[in-house]
Write a protein that holds these residues in place. Structure first.
Motif, PDB file in Angstrom:
ATOM      1  N   ALA A 134      -6.643   1.564  10.894  1.00 40.21           N
ATOM      2  CA  ALA A 134      -5.486   2.086  10.157  1.00 40.21           C
ATOM      3  C   ALA A 134      -4.197   1.490  10.703  1.00 40.21           C
ATOM      4  N   HIS A 177      -0.572  -1.137   9.947  1.00 42.43           N
ATOM      5  CA  HIS A 177      -0.044  -2.271   9.191  1.00 42.43           C
ATOM      6  C   HIS A 177       0.189  -3.473  10.092  1.00 42.43           C
ATOM      7  N   ARG A 180       0.818  -1.214   0.000  1.00 41.45           N
ATOM      8  CA  ARG A 180       0.000   0.000   0.000  1.00 41.45           C
ATOM      9  C   ARG A 180       0.856   1.270   0.000  1.00 41.45           C
ATOM     10  N   GLY A 226      -4.252  -3.861   0.447  1.00 38.87           N
ATOM     11  CA  GLY A 226      -5.542  -3.611   1.067  1.00 38.87           C
ATOM     12  C   GLY A 226      -6.450  -4.822   1.000  1.00 38.87           C
ATOM     13  N   GLU A 258      -6.971   5.831   6.496  1.00 46.45           N
ATOM     14  CA  GLU A 258      -7.497   4.527   6.114  1.00 46.45           C
ATOM     15  C   GLU A 258      -8.898   4.739   5.566  1.00 46.45           C
ATOM     16  N   GLU A 286       1.226   6.393   3.234  1.00 48.77           N
ATOM     17  CA  GLU A 286       0.324   6.986   4.220  1.00 48.77           C
ATOM     18  C   GLU A 286      -0.666   5.971   4.800  1.00 48.77           C
ATOM     19  N   ARG A 287      -1.021   4.970   4.013  1.00 49.82           N
ATOM     20  CA  ARG A 287      -1.888   3.917   4.556  1.00 49.82           C
ATOM     21  C   ARG A 287      -1.076   2.955   5.417  1.00 49.82           C
ATOM     22  N   TYR A 288       0.130   2.640   4.971  1.00 53.05           N
ATOM     23  CA  TYR A 288       1.006   1.791   5.779  1.00 53.05           C
ATOM     24  C   TYR A 288       1.250   2.416   7.148  1.00 53.05           C
TER      25      TYR A 288
END
Length: 281
Positions: A188, A190, A172, A235, A182, A175-177
């Protein structure tokens, strides 16, 4: 090892032969609109359209947003698209291969090794002024027999073990990691111990895939060393397949595992730990 990518030039030549490859368009975008509209406006001549949600995944549920398809359903879909045993397949998406990699991996998973991804996707094909059509082909039914299990898959427990004793790559965006945002899944962050390996890093500024040596160096910097087992997630198990494709393009390994449920599966269980920030956690 033959590259799992094919250039627009080589594809164009192969389409003029007496036995052209089976060509499949899998354009799709997170949040829509459906990729079928793009296909209907124009596609590579001879390409059949398959939809990620309807054709290349089972229904969303505890297994995640894009669980692996039921083998019998996948066999029906592939045969309807004209996929034949021993006959090459070329898959393309809009541009970077991150969606096409899903079908590439599924075909490898079920034992069909003659599959390649179009380097640069439809964007590259169109930018080179190559022919585009709105005509929808009616392929002869294929005869592929789906035999799942030819590529490794892990569940949440297996992913946790890879993060602890091997190397688990998170495809991903950073910023999502990190857990800054999220937009889709319940929590949100990892998988603790996972290393961020954004799928966008596989392509250069021109939209084509980076050279094998560059990708090999990229993965070496992430800790891929040939000694530890490797797996990938994202994701929902789609763009993670592009990490597996990139590892093969780089000549590093074709045995990396896919965590098919990915973050959509992991984050749905409140008992599973979540890490945030830049470090693996």
């Amino acid at each position: 090892m033959t590259s799992p990518l094919v250039s627009c030039t080589d594809l164009a030549v192969s389409l003029t032969t007496a036995a052209p490859p089976t060509l499949i368009d899998v354009r799709w975008r997170l949040g829509g609109p459906p990729g079928r509209a793009d296909y209907d406006r124009g596609h590579v001549p001879g390409a059949v359209y398959l939809d990620l949600d309807a054709d290349l995944a089972a229904s969303p549920g505890p297994g995640g947003r894009h669980p692996l398809p039921v083998p019998e359903d996948l066999q029906r879909v592939l045969r309807a698209a004209g996929v034949r045993a021993g006959h090459p397949v070329v898959v393309y998406d809009a541009d970077n291969g991150s969606i096409a990699a899903r079908l590439w991996w599924l075909l490898r998973w079920v034992g069909h090794d003659q599959v390649r991804v179009l380097d640069g996707g439809f964007a590259a094909w169109e930018s080179e002024g190559r022919p585009v059509t709105a005509d929808v082909p009616a392929p002869e039914p294929g005869d592929i027999t789906v035999r799942p299990g030819q590529r490794p898959v892990v569940d949440a427990g297996g992913a946790a073990e890879l993060a602890r004793a091997g190397l688990l790559l998170d495809a991903r965006a950073p910023e999502r990691y990190r857990g800054d945002v999220e937009p889709i899944d319940p929590r949100a962050g990892h998988v603790p111990g996972a290393v961020n390996a954004p799928f966008a890093a596989h392509v250069g500024a021109d939209g084509r895939w980076r050279a094998p040596g560059e990708l090999a160096g990229h993965f070496a910097e992430l800790g891929v060393d040939g000694n530890r087992p490797v797996g990938a997630y994202c994701g929902s198990g789609v763009t993670a397949a592009s990490v597996l494709l990139a590892l093969e393009v780089a000549g590093v390994t074709d045995r990396a595992a896919l965590y098919a449920g990915s973050w959509s599966n992991w984050s749905a269980d409140p008992e599973r730990p979540v890490a945030t920030g830049d470090a693996p956690g």
